[in-house]
Design an enzyme around this catalytic site. Structure first.
Site, PDB file in Angstrom:
ATOM      1  N   GLY A 115       2.095   1.937  12.717  1.00  0.00           N
ATOM      2  CA  GLY A 115       1.202   2.604  13.643  1.00  0.00           C
ATOM      3  C   GLY A 115       1.057   4.081  13.336  1.00  0.00           C
ATOM      4  O   GLY A 115       1.711   4.627  12.444  1.00  0.00           O
TER       5      GLY A 115
ATOM      6  N   LEU B 150       0.854  -1.189   0.000  1.00  0.00           N
ATOM      7  CA  LEU B 150       0.000   0.000   0.000  1.00  0.00           C
ATOM      8  C   LEU B 150       0.887   1.234   0.000  1.00  0.00           C
ATOM      9  O   LEU B 150       1.881   1.297   0.724  1.00  0.00           O
ATOM     10  CB  LEU B 150      -0.900   0.011   1.234  1.00  0.00           C
ATOM     11  CG  LEU B 150      -2.163  -0.846   1.208  1.00  0.00           C
ATOM     12  CD1 LEU B 150      -1.841  -2.316   0.970  1.00  0.00           C
ATOM     13  CD2 LEU B 150      -2.926  -0.705   2.532  1.00  0.00           C
TER      14      LEU B 150
ATOM     15  N   THR C 146       0.599  10.747   0.892  1.00  0.00           N
ATOM     16  CA  THR C 146       1.553  11.712   1.448  1.00  0.00           C
ATOM     17  C   THR C 146       2.985  11.455   1.013  1.00  0.00           C
ATOM     18  O   THR C 146       3.790  12.381   0.973  1.00  0.00           O
ATOM     19  CB  THR C 146       1.474  11.688   2.982  1.00  0.00           C
ATOM     20  OG1 THR C 146       1.507  10.328   3.428  1.00  0.00           O
ATOM     21  CG2 THR C 146       0.192  12.359   3.468  1.00  0.00           C
TER      22      THR C 146
ATOM     23  N   LEU D 173       7.529   2.191   9.236  1.00  0.00           N
ATOM     24  CA  LEU D 173       8.082   2.191  10.584  1.00  0.00           C
ATOM     25  C   LEU D 173       7.193   1.377  11.527  1.00  0.00           C
ATOM     26  O   LEU D 173       6.108   1.813  11.902  1.00  0.00           O
ATOM     27  CB  LEU D 173       8.213   3.625  11.104  1.00  0.00           C
ATOM     28  CG  LEU D 173       9.016   4.595  10.222  1.00  0.00           C
ATOM     29  CD1 LEU D 173       9.083   5.963  10.887  1.00  0.00           C
ATOM     30  CD2 LEU D 173      10.408   4.073   9.947  1.00  0.00           C
TER      31      LEU D 173
ATOM     32  N   GLY E  40      -3.360   5.041   6.033  1.00  0.00           N
ATOM     33  CA  GLY E  40      -4.197   5.421   7.161  1.00  0.00           C
ATOM     34  C   GLY E  40      -4.556   4.236   8.031  1.00  0.00           C
ATOM     35  O   GLY E  40      -4.462   3.078   7.618  1.00  0.00           O
TER      36      GLY E  40
ATOM     37  N   CYS F 215       4.159  11.542   8.898  1.00  0.00           N
ATOM     38  CA  CYS F 215       3.632  11.349  10.252  1.00  0.00           C
ATOM     39  C   CYS F 215       4.739  11.464  11.289  1.00  0.00           C
ATOM     40  O   CYS F 215       4.476  11.421  12.491  1.00  0.00           O
ATOM     41  CB  CYS F 215       2.934  10.003  10.374  1.00  0.00           C
ATOM     42  SG  CYS F 215       4.017   8.580  10.139  1.00  0.00           S
TER      43      CYS F 215
END
Length: 474
Positions: free
Chosen positions: A220, A119, A123, A423, A202, A253
Site C-alpha cells: 500500500g 517489480l 527509489t 510491506l 507506484g 515511503c
C-alpha cells in the site's frame, strides 16, 4: 484458443513467453533442491553484490543512473540491508516439513510456487532485486525482475552478478532473469504469465498487479505518522527523526511524513528538531514548496523526489540556511486540501500539535485516512499505556516504538521485524496481507492431516452455547 497461441499474439508477449519458459526450466531444475543447497545459493547471491568494493560501485552507479537519493543511503541498503536480510532468513527451514502442530496431528510441507514476477521501484533499486531474489530462491522458485526504466542498468548489473554467482555454485543462472529493456507493456505481460507477483512500486503498478489475473502480493501507499509524547527522551527522538527523515533523501515511503508533538513537549521538541537541521517553512515559502512538490496540484513532481534540501529550495525559489537537513511544515488540517498531510517523498515533514495521546490517535487516523492507511506509524514514548493505546486505536500494520521509522519498519538489526522492502498493509491499504513479505509468502504449503489419537467430543448444548443464550434465543 490454446494458451501458447494467445501468448504469441504480440511480439512483447512472445518475448516474455520465452523468458518465462527459461525461468520455468531453471526452476524445474531446483524443485527438489535440499535446504543446504538453497541456503548456499542465497549466500552466494548476496555476497556477489555486497562484497567490499562492489557495494560501493553499485551505490555510486545507482545514484548516477536514477538521480535519486544519495550515496550514503544507497550504500547502507546494498551493503547492510542485504546482509541483514540474509542473516534474518538463513536459518529458516524452507524445504520439506516446515511446521508441525502435534496437538492437531498436522504437519506442513513447503512446495515452490514456480516463477515469481517481481517489480522493483526506482527509489530502492539497489537492494530490492537482491532481497526479492533470495526470498524466491529460498522457496525454490525462480524470479523475473521488472525494474523501473530509470534503474534498468543497475538492475541488470545486480541480476547478472547474482546469475554469475549461481553458475559458480552449480545452479542455473536463469533462476534470476532481469528485464533489460523495461516497459509497462512488458511488465504487464510478465505479471500475466508468471505464477505469483511480488509488486513493489507506484499505486498504478500495484493495481495492475492485482488486476492481472495472477495471484499478487502488493504493497500500500506509505505516509508514516510519528507521535512524540510527553514521556519520550526528546534528544533520542530528535536524532532518530533526523535519521529517518533524511535517509537516502527520503526515497522510502516509510520516511516520517508527519510528526505529531503533544502540547507538553511541543516547544522543547521543536527546538531540538531545529537544532538537528530542521528548517520551518511557512507563508509564501510554504506555497512555493507545495507548488514544487505537486507540479499539477495532484501528482508528486518526479524532479524533486529524493533530492537534497538545497536542490528543492533552489527549484522552489526560496533560500535556506546552511546546514538545513529537512523541512518542517506546520500544519493543522488533513486531506486533499492540505497537501502536506499526504506522502511527499522528499525531506519534508508536516508538523502537528495534539493536546494528548487521544488527539494524536485521531490525527493519525485522519491523516492516514487520506493517504497511507494500513502501512505504518510510530511513537517515541516511555509509556506502555500510550504505546498500546496508539497501537489499538490506529488502522496500521506496524507501530514502531522509539525507532527511526524508515530504517526500522522493514526490519533492522535492532528489532524483530522481518527484513524486506515489501510491506503489506492489510485491507486498510487494499492488500491481502499485513506481513513484512518474505520467502514464506512465496511458497505453497501442503497440510498433512492424520487422525487424532482421540476424537474431539462435542460438549452439551448448555456447555457450548451457554444457558443464557439457549433461553434468550430459544
Amino acid at each position: 484458443m490454446a494458451t501458447a497461441e494467445l501468448i504469441a499474439e504480440t511480439p512483447v508477449a512472445a518475448e516474455v513467453a520465452e523468458l518465462v519458459a527459461r525461468s520455468r526450466a531453471a526452476q524445474a531444475q531446483i524443485e527438489h533442491a535440499t535446504q543446504e543447497q538453497v541456503d548456499r545459493w542465497i549466500r552466494g547471491m548476496v555476497y556477489a553484490v555486497c562484497k567490499p568494493g562492489m557495494d560501493e560501485e553499485i551505490a555510486r552507479e545507482t545514484v548516477e543512473e536514477t538521480q535519486l537519493g544519495n550515496y550514503e543511503g544507497k550504500f547502507k541498503k546494498i551493503s547492510i540491508k542485504t546482509r541483514a536480510t540474509l542473516y534474518d532468513i538463513i536459518d529458516d527451514k524452507s524445504v520439506g516439513v516446515i511446521d508441525e502442530i502435534p496437538e492437531r496431528n498436522i504437519v506442513k510441507i513447503a512446495k515452490p510456487v514456480g516463477v515469481i514476477g517481481a517489480l522493483s521501484p526506482s527509489t530502492n533499486p539497489e537492494a530490492t532485486p537482491v532481497i526479492k531474489a533470495i526470498s524466491a530462491v529460498k522457496g525454490r522458485n525462480s524470479i523475473i525482475i521488472c525494474p523501473h526504466p530509470r534503474a534498468k542498468f543497475v538492475n541488470a548489473k545486480i541480476c547478472n552478478l547474482m546469475r554469475d554467482a549461481l553458475v559458480k555454485m552449480g545452479a542455473p543462472a536463469d533462476l534470476v532473469i532481469p528485464i533489460e529493456q523495461p516497459s509497462v507493456e512488458k511488465t504487464n505481460e510478465v505479471m500475466k504469465q508468471c505464477d505469483r507477483i511480488l509488486a513493489t512500486g507506484g499505486t498504478p503498478m500495484v493495481k495492475a498487479a492485482y488486476s492481472s489475473g495472477t495471484p499478487a502480493l502488493g504493497v500500500g501507499v506509505g505516509n508514516a505518522v510519528i507521535t512524540v509524547d510527553d514521556t519520550a527522551d526528546l534528544d533520542d527522538a530528535a536524532a532518530k527523526i533526523l535519521l529517518s527523515k533524511t535517509l537516502d533523501y527520503a526515497a522510502s515511503c516509510s520516511s516520517d511524513n508527519s510528526v505529531i508533538l503533544l502540547d507538553a513537549i511541543y516547544d522543547a521538541m521543536l527546538e531540538k528538531l531545529k537544532a538537528k537541521g530542521g528548517f520551518i517553512i511557512e507563508g509564501e515559502n510554504k506555497t512555493k514548496l507545495q507548488n514544487a512538490i505537486w507540479e499539477d496540484g495532484e501528482h508528486i513532481n518526479a524532479k524533486v523526489v529524493a533530492q537534497s534540501p538545497q536542490f528543492i529550495a533552489d527549484y522552489a525559489g526560496f533560500a535556506i540556511p546552511e546546514g538545513t537537513a529537512f523541512f518542517i511544515v506546520p500544519e493543522t488540517g488533513y486531506g486533499p486540501d492540505y497537501k502536506f498531510s499526504g506522502e511527499k517523498m522528499t525531506v519534508t515533514m508536516a508538523l502537528y500539535r495534539a493536546k494528548d495521546i487521544d488527539e494524536a490517535i485521531r490525527l493519525t487516523n485522519a491523516i492516514q485516512g487520506y493517504q497511507g492507511q494500513g502501512h505504518s506509524c510510530g511513537i517515541y514514548s516511555n509509556s506502555d499505556a500510550n504505546i498500546m493505546k496508539l497501537a489499538e486505536g490506529t488502522k496500521t500494520s506496524r507501530v514502531m516504538v522509539n525507532q527511526p521509522q524508515s530504517a526500522s519498519n522493514s526490519g533492522n538489526l535492532w528489532n524483530g521485524m522481518r527484513q524486506t522492502f515489501s510491506l503489506g498493509c492489510g485491507s486498510w491499504g487494499g492488500n491481502a496481507t499485513n506481513n513484512n513479505v518474505t520467502w514464506r509468502d512465496l511458497i505453497n504449503e501442503t497440510w498433512v492431516s492424520k487422525p487424532l489419537a482421540q476424537n474431539k467430543v462435542l460438549p452439551s448444548d448448555e456447555a457450548l452455547f451457554g444457558k443464557d443464550i439457549i433461553e434468550l434465543v430459544g
